[in-house]
Design a protein around this motif. Structure first.
Motif, mmCIF file in Angstrom:
data_model
loop_
_atom_site.group_PDB
_atom_site.id
_atom_site.type_symbol
_atom_site.label_atom_id
_atom_site.label_comp_id
_atom_site.label_asym_id
_atom_site.label_seq_id
_atom_site.Cartn_x
_atom_site.Cartn_y
_atom_site.Cartn_z
ATOM 1 N N MET A 1 11.548 49.076 -45.109
ATOM 2 C CA MET A 1 11.415 48.128 -46.194
ATOM 3 C C MET A 1 11.025 46.776 -45.599
ATOM 4 S SD MET A 1 13.938 47.088 -49.300
ATOM 5 C CE MET A 1 15.314 46.425 -48.442
ATOM 6 N N TYR A 2 10.142 46.094 -46.277
ATOM 7 C CA TYR A 2 9.688 44.784 -45.834
ATOM 8 C C TYR A 2 10.032 43.768 -46.913
ATOM 9 C CZ TYR A 2 7.052 47.577 -42.561
ATOM 10 O OH TYR A 2 6.700 48.468 -41.591
ATOM 11 N N ILE A 3 10.448 42.595 -46.491
ATOM 12 C CA ILE A 3 10.807 41.530 -47.430
ATOM 13 C C ILE A 3 9.952 40.317 -47.117
ATOM 14 C CG2 ILE A 3 12.648 39.978 -48.170
ATOM 15 C CD1 ILE A 3 14.622 42.240 -47.462
ATOM 16 N N THR A 4 9.466 39.672 -48.164
ATOM 17 C CA THR A 4 8.667 38.468 -48.014
ATOM 18 C C THR A 4 9.079 37.482 -49.103
ATOM 19 O OG1 THR A 4 6.411 37.641 -47.806
ATOM 20 C CG2 THR A 4 6.753 39.387 -49.395
ATOM 21 N N THR A 5 8.678 36.243 -48.979
ATOM 22 C CA THR A 5 9.070 35.188 -49.910
ATOM 23 C C THR A 5 7.860 34.741 -50.722
ATOM 24 O OG1 THR A 5 10.732 34.447 -48.329
ATOM 25 C CG2 THR A 5 10.099 32.889 -50.041
ATOM 26 N N ILE A 6 8.088 34.425 -51.980
ATOM 27 C CA ILE A 6 7.036 33.887 -52.859
ATOM 28 C C ILE A 6 7.075 32.366 -52.751
ATOM 29 C CG2 ILE A 6 6.217 33.696 -55.244
ATOM 30 C CD1 ILE A 6 6.086 36.548 -54.307
ATOM 31 N N THR A 7 5.909 31.748 -52.547
ATOM 32 C CA THR A 7 5.846 30.288 -52.474
ATOM 33 C C THR A 7 5.855 29.694 -53.883
ATOM 34 O OG1 THR A 7 3.436 30.115 -52.606
ATOM 35 C CG2 THR A 7 4.397 30.483 -50.401
ATOM 36 N N SER A 8 5.940 28.379 -53.957
ATOM 37 C CA SER A 8 5.934 27.693 -55.261
ATOM 38 C C SER A 8 4.611 27.900 -55.993
ATOM 39 C CB SER A 8 6.201 26.199 -55.073
ATOM 40 O OG SER A 8 5.190 25.622 -54.270
ATOM 41 N N LYS A 9 3.552 28.273 -55.270
ATOM 42 C CA LYS A 9 2.247 28.541 -55.879
ATOM 43 C C LYS A 9 2.081 30.018 -56.233
ATOM 44 C CE LYS A 9 -0.230 24.787 -53.634
ATOM 45 N NZ LYS A 9 -1.429 24.433 -52.876
ATOM 46 N N GLY A 10 3.134 30.822 -56.060
ATOM 47 C CA GLY A 10 3.062 32.249 -56.388
ATOM 48 C C GLY A 10 2.412 33.083 -55.305
ATOM 49 N N GLN A 11 2.281 32.540 -54.111
ATOM 50 C CA GLN A 11 1.638 33.258 -53.021
ATOM 51 C C GLN A 11 2.679 33.887 -52.110
ATOM 52 O OE1 GLN A 11 -0.609 30.039 -51.326
ATOM 53 N NE2 GLN A 11 -2.342 30.384 -52.694
ATOM 54 N N GLU B 1 2.446 44.896 -40.615
ATOM 55 C CA GLU B 1 2.477 46.363 -40.574
ATOM 56 C C GLU B 1 1.828 46.966 -41.824
ATOM 57 O OE1 GLU B 1 5.133 44.391 -40.104
ATOM 58 O OE2 GLU B 1 5.722 44.748 -38.029
ATOM 59 N N ILE B 2 2.040 46.339 -42.975
ATOM 60 C CA ILE B 2 1.444 46.819 -44.231
ATOM 61 C C ILE B 2 -0.064 46.576 -44.211
ATOM 62 C CG2 ILE B 2 1.415 46.584 -46.746
ATOM 63 C CD1 ILE B 2 4.022 47.803 -45.629
ATOM 64 N N ARG B 3 -0.483 45.373 -43.772
ATOM 65 C CA ARG B 3 -1.920 45.077 -43.686
ATOM 66 C C ARG B 3 -2.618 46.075 -42.786
ATOM 67 N NH1 ARG B 3 -0.013 39.826 -42.486
ATOM 68 N NH2 ARG B 3 -1.014 39.957 -40.450
ATOM 69 N N GLU B 4 -1.997 46.413 -41.655
ATOM 70 C CA GLU B 4 -2.606 47.377 -40.741
ATOM 71 C C GLU B 4 -2.657 48.763 -41.369
ATOM 72 O OE1 GLU B 4 -0.226 46.952 -37.212
ATOM 73 O OE2 GLU B 4 -1.373 45.204 -36.516
ATOM 74 N N LYS B 5 -1.589 49.178 -42.025
ATOM 75 C CA LYS B 5 -1.537 50.506 -42.658
ATOM 76 C C LYS B 5 -2.624 50.640 -43.728
ATOM 77 C CE LYS B 5 0.748 54.343 -43.810
ATOM 78 N NZ LYS B 5 0.787 55.494 -42.975
ATOM 79 N N LEU B 6 -2.848 49.556 -44.501
ATOM 80 C CA LEU B 6 -3.854 49.578 -45.568
ATOM 81 C C LEU B 6 -5.227 49.137 -45.083
ATOM 82 C CD1 LEU B 6 -1.745 48.093 -48.511
ATOM 83 C CD2 LEU B 6 -2.258 50.494 -48.038
ATOM 84 N N ASN B 7 -5.334 48.802 -43.795
ATOM 85 C CA ASN B 7 -6.593 48.332 -43.206
ATOM 86 C C ASN B 7 -7.136 47.118 -43.957
ATOM 87 O OD1 ASN B 7 -8.575 48.380 -41.260
ATOM 88 N ND2 ASN B 7 -9.882 49.764 -42.405
ATOM 89 N N LEU B 8 -6.244 46.181 -44.275
ATOM 90 C CA LEU B 8 -6.637 44.969 -44.991
ATOM 91 C C LEU B 8 -7.093 43.902 -44.009
ATOM 92 C CD1 LEU B 8 -3.740 44.735 -47.585
ATOM 93 C CD2 LEU B 8 -6.111 45.430 -48.006
#
Length: 80
Positions: free
Chosen positions: A1-11, A17-24
């Motif tokens: 499981m991966y956790i990330t934070t949303i900025t005040s701009k919604g970003q 690891e996810i970017r690499e898995k999806l080749n983004l």
């Protein structure tokens, strides 16, 4: 499981690891698919030309007829 934070701009940042898995790559587009049960799926929209290498003609591979393609689709449960 991966956790990330949303900025005040919604970003947010997609974990490496996810970017690499999806080749983004920078500039790629993704879609968010929201299921009825509230689950959200991310799907890359870009296909890079290098990923397409070899998917068409391959020397020595016999051609497949339309009938054979339709039969394969039927067997897989797909529809025409």
């Amino acid at each position: 499981m991966y956790i990330t934070t949303i900025t005040s701009k919604g970003q947010t940042t997609i974990p490496k690891e996810i970017r690499e898995k999806l080749n983004l790559r920078p500039g790629d587009r993704i879609s968010f698919i929201v299921e009825a049960d509230g689950r959200v799926y991310i799907q890359p929209l870009n296909v890079h030309v290098e990923e397409l290498s070899g998917i068409l003609h391959q020397p020595g591979r016999e051609p497949v007829s339309i009938e054979e393609m339709n039969a394969a689709i039927e067997q897989s449960g797909g529809s025409l």
